[in-house]
Design a protein around this motif. Structure first.
Motif, PDB file in Angstrom:
ATOM      1  N   THR A   1       0.829  -1.202   0.000  1.00 14.36           N
ATOM      2  CA  THR A   1       0.000   0.000   0.000  1.00 14.36           C
ATOM      3  C   THR A   1       0.865   1.254   0.000  1.00 14.36           C
ATOM      4  O   THR A   1       0.570   2.221  -0.707  1.00 14.36           O
ATOM      5  CB  THR A   1      -0.950  -0.002   1.214  1.00 14.36           C
ATOM      6  N   VAL A   2       1.951   1.243   0.787  1.00 13.47           N
ATOM      7  CA  VAL A   2       2.879   2.376   0.788  1.00 13.47           C
ATOM      8  C   VAL A   2       3.455   2.571  -0.614  1.00 13.47           C
ATOM      9  O   VAL A   2       3.533   3.695  -1.116  1.00 13.47           O
ATOM     10  CB  VAL A   2       4.000   2.173   1.836  1.00 13.47           C
ATOM     11  N   GLN A   3       3.831   1.481  -1.270  1.00 10.92           N
ATOM     12  CA  GLN A   3       4.389   1.555  -2.620  1.00 10.92           C
ATOM     13  C   GLN A   3       3.350   2.109  -3.599  1.00 10.92           C
ATOM     14  O   GLN A   3       3.664   2.987  -4.404  1.00 10.92           O
ATOM     15  CB  GLN A   3       4.852   0.173  -3.060  1.00 10.92           C
ATOM     16  N   GLN A   4       2.121   1.640  -3.531  1.00  7.22           N
ATOM     17  CA  GLN A   4       1.067   2.139  -4.416  1.00  7.22           C
ATOM     18  C   GLN A   4       0.809   3.624  -4.185  1.00  7.22           C
ATOM     19  O   GLN A   4       0.671   4.394  -5.137  1.00  7.22           O
ATOM     20  CB  GLN A   4      -0.232   1.357  -4.206  1.00  7.22           C
ATOM     21  N   ASN A   5       0.745   4.025  -2.919  1.00  9.59           N
ATOM     22  CA  ASN A   5       0.528   5.446  -2.601  1.00  9.59           C
ATOM     23  C   ASN A   5       1.667   6.305  -3.127  1.00  9.59           C
ATOM     24  O   ASN A   5       1.441   7.397  -3.652  1.00  9.59           O
ATOM     25  CB  ASN A   5       0.367   5.644  -1.092  1.00  9.59           C
ATOM     26  N   LEU A   6       2.888   5.809  -2.991  1.00  6.62           N
ATOM     27  CA  LEU A   6       4.049   6.547  -3.468  1.00  6.62           C
ATOM     28  C   LEU A   6       4.004   6.718  -4.984  1.00  6.62           C
ATOM     29  O   LEU A   6       4.216   7.810  -5.508  1.00  6.62           O
ATOM     30  CB  LEU A   6       5.334   5.835  -3.046  1.00  6.62           C
ATOM     31  N   TYR A   7       3.688   5.634  -5.709  1.00 11.41           N
ATOM     32  CA  TYR A   7       3.586   5.714  -7.164  1.00 11.41           C
ATOM     33  C   TYR A   7       2.472   6.671  -7.597  1.00 11.41           C
ATOM     34  O   TYR A   7       2.613   7.384  -8.578  1.00 11.41           O
ATOM     35  CB  TYR A   7       3.353   4.335  -7.774  1.00 11.41           C
ATOM     36  N   GLN A   8       1.367   6.693  -6.862  1.00 19.93           N
ATOM     37  CA  GLN A   8       0.290   7.624  -7.192  1.00 19.93           C
ATOM     38  C   GLN A   8       0.732   9.071  -6.965  1.00 19.93           C
ATOM     39  O   GLN A   8       0.412   9.948  -7.764  1.00 19.93           O
ATOM     40  CB  GLN A   8      -0.965   7.322  -6.378  1.00 19.93           C
ATOM     41  N   LEU A   9       1.456   9.319  -5.889  1.00 17.39           N
ATOM     42  CA  LEU A   9       1.964  10.673  -5.632  1.00 17.39           C
ATOM     43  C   LEU A   9       2.927  11.111  -6.728  1.00 17.39           C
ATOM     44  O   LEU A   9       2.902  12.260  -7.166  1.00 17.39           O
ATOM     45  CB  LEU A   9       2.655  10.739  -4.264  1.00 17.39           C
ATOM     46  N   VAL A  10       3.765  10.191  -7.189  1.00 16.04           N
ATOM     47  CA  VAL A  10       4.690  10.491  -8.285  1.00 16.04           C
ATOM     48  C   VAL A  10       3.895  10.764  -9.560  1.00 16.04           C
ATOM     49  O   VAL A  10       4.154  11.725 -10.279  1.00 16.04           O
ATOM     50  CB  VAL A  10       5.687   9.324  -8.510  1.00 16.04           C
ATOM     51  N   GLY A  11       2.895   9.939  -9.825  1.00  8.02           N
ATOM     52  CA  GLY A  11       2.065  10.105 -11.013  1.00  8.02           C
ATOM     53  C   GLY A  11       1.325  11.425 -11.027  1.00  8.02           C
ATOM     54  O   GLY A  11       1.076  12.005 -12.089  1.00  8.02           O
ATOM     55  N   MET A  12       0.965  11.925  -9.852  1.00 10.27           N
ATOM     56  CA  MET A  12       0.281  13.218  -9.753  1.00 10.27           C
ATOM     57  C   MET A  12       1.271  14.383  -9.761  1.00 10.27           C
ATOM     58  O   MET A  12       0.866  15.541  -9.746  1.00 10.27           O
ATOM     59  CB  MET A  12      -0.561  13.276  -8.476  1.00 10.27           C
ATOM     60  N   GLY A  13       2.565  14.063  -9.759  1.00  6.91           N
ATOM     61  CA  GLY A  13       3.581  15.110  -9.771  1.00  6.91           C
ATOM     62  C   GLY A  13       3.782  15.777  -8.418  1.00  6.91           C
ATOM     63  O   GLY A  13       4.248  16.908  -8.341  1.00  6.91           O
ATOM     64  N   LEU A  14       3.461  15.077  -7.333  1.00 10.07           N
ATOM     65  CA  LEU A  14       3.536  15.673  -5.998  1.00 10.07           C
ATOM     66  C   LEU A  14       4.776  15.260  -5.209  1.00 10.07           C
ATOM     67  O   LEU A  14       5.024  15.805  -4.144  1.00 10.07           O
ATOM     68  CB  LEU A  14       2.284  15.290  -5.195  1.00 10.07           C
ATOM     69  N   PHE A  15       5.541  14.298  -5.728  1.00 11.32           N
ATOM     70  CA  PHE A  15       6.714  13.838  -4.986  1.00 11.32           C
ATOM     71  C   PHE A  15       7.896  13.650  -5.911  1.00 11.32           C
ATOM     72  O   PHE A  15       7.761  13.111  -7.006  1.00 11.32           O
ATOM     73  CB  PHE A  15       6.418  12.502  -4.288  1.00 11.32           C
ATOM     74  N   SER A  16       9.044  14.119  -5.461  1.00 15.65           N
ATOM     75  CA  SER A  16      10.295  13.805  -6.142  1.00 15.65           C
ATOM     76  C   SER A  16      11.272  13.302  -5.092  1.00 15.65           C
ATOM     77  O   SER A  16      11.285  13.770  -3.958  1.00 15.65           O
ATOM     78  CB  SER A  16      10.870  15.034  -6.869  1.00 15.65           C
ATOM     79  N   GLY A  17      12.042  12.353  -5.472  1.00 17.53           N
ATOM     80  CA  GLY A  17      12.992  11.739  -4.563  1.00 17.53           C
ATOM     81  C   GLY A  17      13.361  10.381  -5.113  1.00 17.53           C
ATOM     82  O   GLY A  17      13.202  10.131  -6.308  1.00 17.53           O
ATOM     83  N   TYR A  18      13.863   9.515  -4.265  1.00 18.39           N
ATOM     84  CA  TYR A  18      14.173   8.168  -4.725  1.00 18.39           C
ATOM     85  C   TYR A  18      14.010   7.172  -3.591  1.00 18.39           C
ATOM     86  O   TYR A  18      13.960   7.530  -2.422  1.00 18.39           O
ATOM     87  CB  TYR A  18      15.562   8.087  -5.359  1.00 18.39           C
TER      88      TYR A  18
END
Length: 172
Positions: free
Chosen positions: A105-122
């Motif tokens: 779930t954490v991984q899915q949430n992270l990918y969704q945040l990236v897809g929305m352009g709200l997170f950058s990092g690694y």
């Protein structure tokens, strides 16, 4: 709100249905209606008054449940984003514990945040660490910060190291 209104409509529909059946029974008992008239009255009352109310109530109840799930997921994504951006780096296991969630779930949430352009990092899933970085720093990155390998484009906003699996997330 939708679930509550749905329950109210369902309860109201049941009450109206009971009233119709009782009323038709009383009229039949007093001799004002024949058996066929009572059956017709009950059928029409249920079809015209009760079924639409029950159907709409059930729809609102179902829709309210979906809205609640979406709101809970958005809240969890906000918490994830806040934790990573304020700390700079955080262990995936800490995210799982603090969000009362699981790794997937954490991984899915992270990918969704990236897809929305709200997170950058690694993130390095093997190492179990998530890092927040400015997008400008990551756009200039050509080698993996974890193992030094050459980076490859893995998807929209995602660059992956083919050697160690570290994924870099770029804001749009």
């Amino acid at each position: 709100m939708g679930r509550t209104l749905g329950l109210i409509l369902i309860a109201g529909g049941i009450i109206v249905g009971i009233i119709i059946v009782v009323l038709m029974g009383v009229y039949r008992g007093e001799g004002r209606l024949t058996a066929g008239g009572m059956a017709l009255g009950i059928t029409l009352g249920l079809l015209v008054l009760v079924l639409p109310q029950l159907g709409f109530g059930a729809f609102l109840f179902w829709k309210g449940g979906q809205d609640t799930a979406v709101a809970a997921r958005a809240q969890q994504q906000r918490q994830l984003l806040d934790m990573v951006k304020t700390r700079g780096q955080i262990a995936i296991s800490d995210l799982v514990i603090e969000l009362n969630s699981d790794r997937e779930t954490v991984q899915q949430n992270l990918y969704q945040l990236v897809g929305m352009g709200l997170f950058s990092g690694y993130v390095n899933w093997d190492e179990g660490m998530l890092y927040s970085r400015q997008a400008t720093e990551l756009h200039q990155l050509h080698k993996c910060e974890h193992c030094g390998g050459e980076l490859e484009l893995a998807g929209k906003g995602v660059i992956r190291c083919p050697f160690c699996g570290t994924e870099y997330f770029l804001e749009r």
